[in-house]
Design an enzyme around this catalytic site. Structure first.
Site, PDB file in Angstrom:
ATOM      1  N   GLY A  69      -4.159   5.891   9.015  1.00 59.17           N
ATOM      2  CA  GLY A  69      -3.951   5.031   7.863  1.00 59.17           C
ATOM      3  C   GLY A  69      -2.858   4.028   8.179  1.00 59.17           C
TER       4      GLY A  69
ATOM      5  N   SER B 161       4.907   0.795   0.629  1.00 56.03           N
ATOM      6  CA  SER B 161       5.819   0.477  -0.471  1.00 56.03           C
ATOM      7  C   SER B 161       5.967   1.619  -1.466  1.00 56.03           C
ATOM      8  CB  SER B 161       5.353  -0.784  -1.189  1.00 56.03           C
ATOM      9  OG  SER B 161       4.030  -0.632  -1.634  1.00 56.03           O
TER      10      SER B 161
ATOM     11  N   CYS C 266       4.417   2.069  -8.545  1.00 54.30           N
ATOM     12  CA  CYS C 266       4.539   1.010  -7.537  1.00 54.30           C
ATOM     13  C   CYS C 266       3.584  -0.148  -7.842  1.00 54.30           C
ATOM     14  CB  CYS C 266       4.246   1.579  -6.145  1.00 54.30           C
ATOM     15  SG  CYS C 266       4.312   0.342  -4.835  1.00 54.30           S
TER      16      CYS C 266
ATOM     17  N   THR D  69       0.819  -1.205   0.000  1.00 53.51           N
ATOM     18  CA  THR D  69       0.000   0.000   0.000  1.00 53.51           C
ATOM     19  C   THR D  69       0.852   1.253   0.000  1.00 53.51           C
ATOM     20  OG1 THR D  69      -2.014   0.894   0.934  1.00 53.51           O
ATOM     21  CG2 THR D  69      -0.243   0.475   2.475  1.00 53.51           C
TER      22      THR D  69
ATOM     23  N   LYS E 238      -7.923   1.826   3.618  1.00 48.30           N
ATOM     24  CA  LYS E 238      -6.834   1.770   4.588  1.00 48.30           C
ATOM     25  C   LYS E 238      -6.651   3.093   5.315  1.00 48.30           C
ATOM     26  CE  LYS E 238      -4.731  -1.264   1.288  1.00 48.30           C
ATOM     27  NZ  LYS E 238      -3.683  -1.349   0.298  1.00 48.30           N
TER      28      LYS E 238
END
Length: 177
Positions: free
Chosen positions: A51, A130, A165, A6, A38
């Site tokens: 988050g 990430s 990503c 995420t 999230k």
């Protein structure tokens, strides 16, 4: 410590605080879900944005513990964050959780990690997960070179991340204080 799965970004500009996150849940090299939320608003005496990046089950545990700490400490964000970080670092079960949290209220923003770190950003921008480094770079550039609102910066930065990503997507949830 990088958690794959995420990107969470929080930006302060003017009197606004905005946090957003992508919706992708990844298990190994497979996308399991595209629309996870999230980022949440925790309602209480004060509104607080939270988050997470990392294991979803671990994040739910942290949300519960964090909300309990907020209630225990009369919705004082800084105190709740410090107390959660202490517990997270010392408790045998919490210590094994594989997640990292970003939290913010109208005045403060923090990153919390399982090794007891509580980090307050200098520039009002938090980016974890990430795609965190990409989101941080995009947000800093927009803060410096544009007049975009905090919400626009979060949305545009997360769209940029979703193009770079592989663990983040463009199904974005954004919350604002």
């Amino acid at each position: 410590m990088v958690f794959y799965g995420t990107t969470i970004l929080c930006v302060r500009r003017g009197n606004k605080v905005v946090m957003g996150g992508d919706g992708q849940v990844t298990f190994d090299n497979t996308i399991m879900k595209k629309t996870a939320k999230k980022v949440r608003v925790i309602e209480g005496k004060n509104k607080i944005l939270a988050g997470f990046a990392g294991s979803v089950a671990d994040a739910f545990t942290l949300f519960e513990k964090f909300e309990a700490k907020l209630k225990e400490h009369n919705w004082q964000l800084q105190r709740a964050v410090v107390e959660l970080a202490k517990d997270w670092r010392t408790d045998k079960i919490l210590r094994r959780l594989e997640a990292i949290m970003a939290v913010a209220d109208k005045e403060n923003s923090y990153i919390l990690s399982g090794n007891g770190e509580v980090i307050e950003p200098e520039d009002g921008i938090i980016a974890i997960g990430s795609g965190g480094a990409y989101a941080l770079a995009a947000a800093r550039a927009m803060m410096k070179f544009t007049e975009k609102s905090a919400r626009e910066i979060v949305e545009e930065s997360l769209k940029i991340v979703s193009d770079i990503c592989i663990y983040s997507n463009d199904s974005i949830t954004v919350e604002e204080l």
